[in-house]
Design a protein around this motif. Structure first.
Motif, mmCIF file in Angstrom:
data_model
loop_
_atom_site.group_PDB
_atom_site.id
_atom_site.type_symbol
_atom_site.label_atom_id
_atom_site.label_comp_id
_atom_site.label_asym_id
_atom_site.label_seq_id
_atom_site.Cartn_x
_atom_site.Cartn_y
_atom_site.Cartn_z
ATOM 1 N N ARG A 5 0.813 -1.218 0.000
ATOM 2 C CA ARG A 5 0.000 0.000 0.000
ATOM 3 C C ARG A 5 0.850 1.273 0.000
ATOM 4 N NH1 ARG A 5 -2.735 -3.570 3.370
ATOM 5 N NH2 ARG A 5 -4.920 -3.960 2.820
ATOM 6 N N ARG A 6 2.129 1.132 -0.192
ATOM 7 C CA ARG A 6 3.013 2.308 -0.119
ATOM 8 C C ARG A 6 2.716 3.258 -1.285
ATOM 9 N NH1 ARG A 6 6.526 3.231 4.102
ATOM 10 N NH2 ARG A 6 7.506 1.196 3.844
ATOM 11 N N PRO A 7 2.284 4.488 -1.007
ATOM 12 C CA PRO A 7 1.977 5.434 -2.081
ATOM 13 C C PRO A 7 3.251 6.125 -2.574
ATOM 14 C CG PRO A 7 1.558 6.456 0.020
ATOM 15 C CD PRO A 7 2.007 5.052 0.323
ATOM 16 N N PRO A 8 3.178 6.832 -3.707
ATOM 17 C CA PRO A 8 4.328 7.639 -4.142
ATOM 18 C C PRO A 8 4.627 8.720 -3.111
ATOM 19 C CG PRO A 8 2.732 7.372 -5.927
ATOM 20 C CD PRO A 8 2.076 6.869 -4.679
ATOM 21 N N LEU A 9 5.916 8.932 -2.805
ATOM 22 C CA LEU A 9 6.280 9.863 -1.734
ATOM 23 C C LEU A 9 7.193 11.010 -2.184
ATOM 24 C CD1 LEU A 9 7.097 7.389 1.214
ATOM 25 C CD2 LEU A 9 4.943 8.560 0.732
ATOM 26 N N LEU A 10 7.909 10.840 -3.262
ATOM 27 C CA LEU A 10 8.961 11.803 -3.603
ATOM 28 C C LEU A 10 8.419 13.218 -3.845
ATOM 29 C CD1 LEU A 10 11.291 9.660 -5.916
ATOM 30 C CD2 LEU A 10 11.572 10.238 -3.495
ATOM 31 N N ALA A 11 7.243 13.321 -4.461
ATOM 32 C CA ALA A 11 6.678 14.650 -4.723
ATOM 33 C C ALA A 11 6.358 15.368 -3.412
ATOM 34 C CB ALA A 11 5.424 14.539 -5.590
ATOM 35 N N TYR A 12 5.690 14.659 -2.465
ATOM 36 C CA TYR A 12 5.370 15.263 -1.171
ATOM 37 C C TYR A 12 6.638 15.561 -0.377
ATOM 38 C CZ TYR A 12 0.374 14.268 -1.684
ATOM 39 O OH TYR A 12 -0.926 14.253 -2.111
ATOM 40 N N LEU A 13 7.627 14.694 -0.491
ATOM 41 C CA LEU A 13 8.880 14.920 0.213
ATOM 42 C C LEU A 13 9.507 16.244 -0.237
ATOM 43 C CD1 LEU A 13 11.479 12.187 1.016
ATOM 44 C CD2 LEU A 13 12.240 14.435 0.306
ATOM 45 N N GLY A 14 9.452 16.498 -1.540
ATOM 46 C CA GLY A 14 9.990 17.757 -2.069
ATOM 47 C C GLY A 14 9.197 18.963 -1.593
ATOM 48 N N GLN A 15 7.878 18.861 -1.589
ATOM 49 C CA GLN A 15 7.027 19.967 -1.150
ATOM 50 C C GLN A 15 7.255 20.295 0.326
ATOM 51 O OE1 GLN A 15 3.215 18.259 -3.152
ATOM 52 N NE2 GLN A 15 2.804 20.419 -2.851
#
Length: 302
Positions: free
Chosen positions: A164-174
């Motif tokens: 269930r791991r969602p994409p994280l890199l975009a939120y990590l950058g924000q």
């Protein structure tokens, strides 16, 4: 037209040609630095030139490449111009020229070590983890990239994370940008029970610990900190102006805890779960849950 006018016209044309040549060489260099692959035909498009030579050779093209190669050498830049191998089956106009990293044994070993560490973290879903490993690989020289791929193939091929791991890199950058600029975020957060709620808080620190990224936030500047798991943030709805934090989260103190090294023979164990079952299932990949028919307790087997 007088001889003086002809001389002036020739001088003007020479200046224009020189300027165009400099701009062309700069553009070619910038495209190579952006990892673009250049062929002779591609260079003609960039230079907006035409050639009537049947063998597709142009002294200007070779001079541009030679100048770039010379400057790379003079400035000791850590890239070199890769020229195509002799191959009679590939027309000269289609042979590829590109910049590649110079071999560096220390960098190769460092990238291999980093790849093993991030793969063991289980921090990202499979797609983003492959993307991150590819980014590490791209920093190496071409011959080193093959060594890198072989070194991490087993680890990467057996990568396991929560389904269930969602994409994280975009939120990590924000969130990283919000911390740097002291901004507040309005975001939707899903708790362990799957319930969603909108929060407004200012992120202060972002760190990784045992499979998950955590964001330290405060609802108000004077409030105690709260920990939010990055993978449970489902939407960032708004970014607002914040303030310089009045108090700071002490990550070093937070990390003052005991870690046990996994040694000995593997065992299967079961335990009653008093927290959210989903949290336990994510902590132990491959684990299962069932409800005890007699007591109604949730039992996790890992």
């Amino acid at each position: 037209m007088t001889a003086k006018q002809k001389a002036e016209d020739a001088e003007t044309k020479s200046k224009v040609d020189n300027r165009a040549g400099i701009e062309r060489a700069i553009e070619l260099t910038m495209r190579l630095l952006k990892v673009e692959k250049i062929t002779y035909n591609r260079w003609l498009d960039i230079a907006a030139k035409e050639t009537k030579q049947p063998n597709k050779k142009d002294r200007t093209f070779w001079r541009n490449l030679a100048d770039i190669e010379d400057q790379l050498d003079k400035t000791h830049y850590n890239k070199r111009l890769l020229r195509p191998k002799r191959d009679p089956n590939i027309p000269n106009a289609e042979k590829i020229y590109q910049l590649v990293n110079c071999p560096d044994k220390v960098r190769l070993v460092s990238m291999i070590a980093l790849a093993h560490i991030i793969l063991a973290s289980r921090a990202l879903n499979k797609t983003e983890m492959d993307q991150l490993v590819t980014t590490l690989q791209s920093t190496l020289a071409l011959n080193e990239q093959e060594q890198f791929k072989l070194a991490v193939a087993g680890d990467q091929g057996s990568y396991v994370t929560s389904p269930r791991r969602p994409p994280l890199l975009a939120y990590l950058g924000q969130i990283t940008a919000a911390i740097e600029q002291h901004q507040r975020l309005v975001f939707t957060y899903q708790n362990a029970e799957g319930e969603s709620k909108i929060h407004e808080a200012q992120p202060e620190t972002l760190f990784f610990d045992t499979y998950y990224f955590y964001v330290v936030m405060r609802l108000k500047p004077e409030a105690d900190y709260l920990l939010f798991r990055l993978d449970r943030i489902t939407a960032i709805k708004e970014v607002k102006s914040g303030a310089v934090p009045q108090q700071h989260f002490r990550l070093r103190e937070y990390r003052q805890q005991t870690y046990l090294l996994a040694m000995g023979e593997p065992i299967v164990f079961s335990f009653k779960c008093w927290i959210s079952p989903q949290t336990a299932l994510e902590r132990f990949p491959g684990s299962t849950e069932k409800v005890d028919s007699k007591t109604g307790d949730t039992v996790i087997t890992a």
